[in-house]
Structures are given as C-alpha cells and as structure tokens.
Design a protein around this motif. Sequence first.
Motif, mmCIF file in Angstrom:
data_model
loop_
_atom_site.group_PDB
_atom_site.id
_atom_site.type_symbol
_atom_site.label_atom_id
_atom_site.label_comp_id
_atom_site.label_asym_id
_atom_site.label_seq_id
_atom_site.Cartn_x
_atom_site.Cartn_y
_atom_site.Cartn_z
ATOM 1 N N LYS A 8 0.827 -1.195 0.000
ATOM 2 C CA LYS A 8 0.000 0.000 0.000
ATOM 3 C C LYS A 8 0.865 1.250 0.000
ATOM 4 O O LYS A 8 1.910 1.300 0.646
ATOM 5 N N SER A 9 0.418 2.268 -0.704
ATOM 6 C CA SER A 9 1.106 3.550 -0.721
ATOM 7 C C SER A 9 1.134 4.165 0.663
ATOM 8 O O SER A 9 0.158 4.094 1.412
ATOM 9 N N SER A 10 2.250 4.790 1.017
ATOM 10 C CA SER A 10 2.358 5.461 2.312
ATOM 11 C C SER A 10 1.471 6.699 2.376
ATOM 12 O O SER A 10 1.201 7.220 3.456
ATOM 13 N N PHE A 11 0.979 7.189 1.238
ATOM 14 C CA PHE A 11 0.099 8.350 1.207
ATOM 15 C C PHE A 11 -1.362 7.964 1.379
ATOM 16 O O PHE A 11 -2.218 8.821 1.509
ATOM 17 N N SER A 12 -1.657 6.675 1.356
ATOM 18 C CA SER A 12 -3.034 6.209 1.525
ATOM 19 C C SER A 12 -3.419 6.266 2.988
ATOM 20 O O SER A 12 -2.607 5.993 3.869
#
Length: 63
Positions: A8-12
């Motif tokens: 998962k993206s760290s910005f999610s």
Amino acid sequence: MANTEWQKSSFSGNGGDCVEIRTADSLLELRESDEGHLALRTNPAVLASLLHGVKAGEFDHHA
C-alpha cells in the motif's frame, strides 16, 4: 523475479481507497485497492517517467 505481495502507498489513509504496487515477474503492477481485479502492468522505466510527469504537473490540465 517472482510475484510479491501488494504494498500500500504510504500516502493512503486507513480507508479502503488505496493505491497498491507489486512486482510481477520483471514488471510492476499497480491497482486501486477497491478495484483489485484491475491492474496496470508496466516496466519500471515507464512508471518512473509517468511519476516524473505527474510531479512536474504535465497532467494537471486533466484535473
């Protein structure tokens, strides 16, 4: 290179709307977590070019 787990993206946030990425053979796959059956498959150079364009604002006129 074997397939890896989706990351998962760290910005999610903590919700279900997440961008995920994994390696698949010698390519990269990207997907939206709530549409897990759809994935974009590309090579690292093409993805890097896309990300550079996004960061440079080349696609802002589409927003």
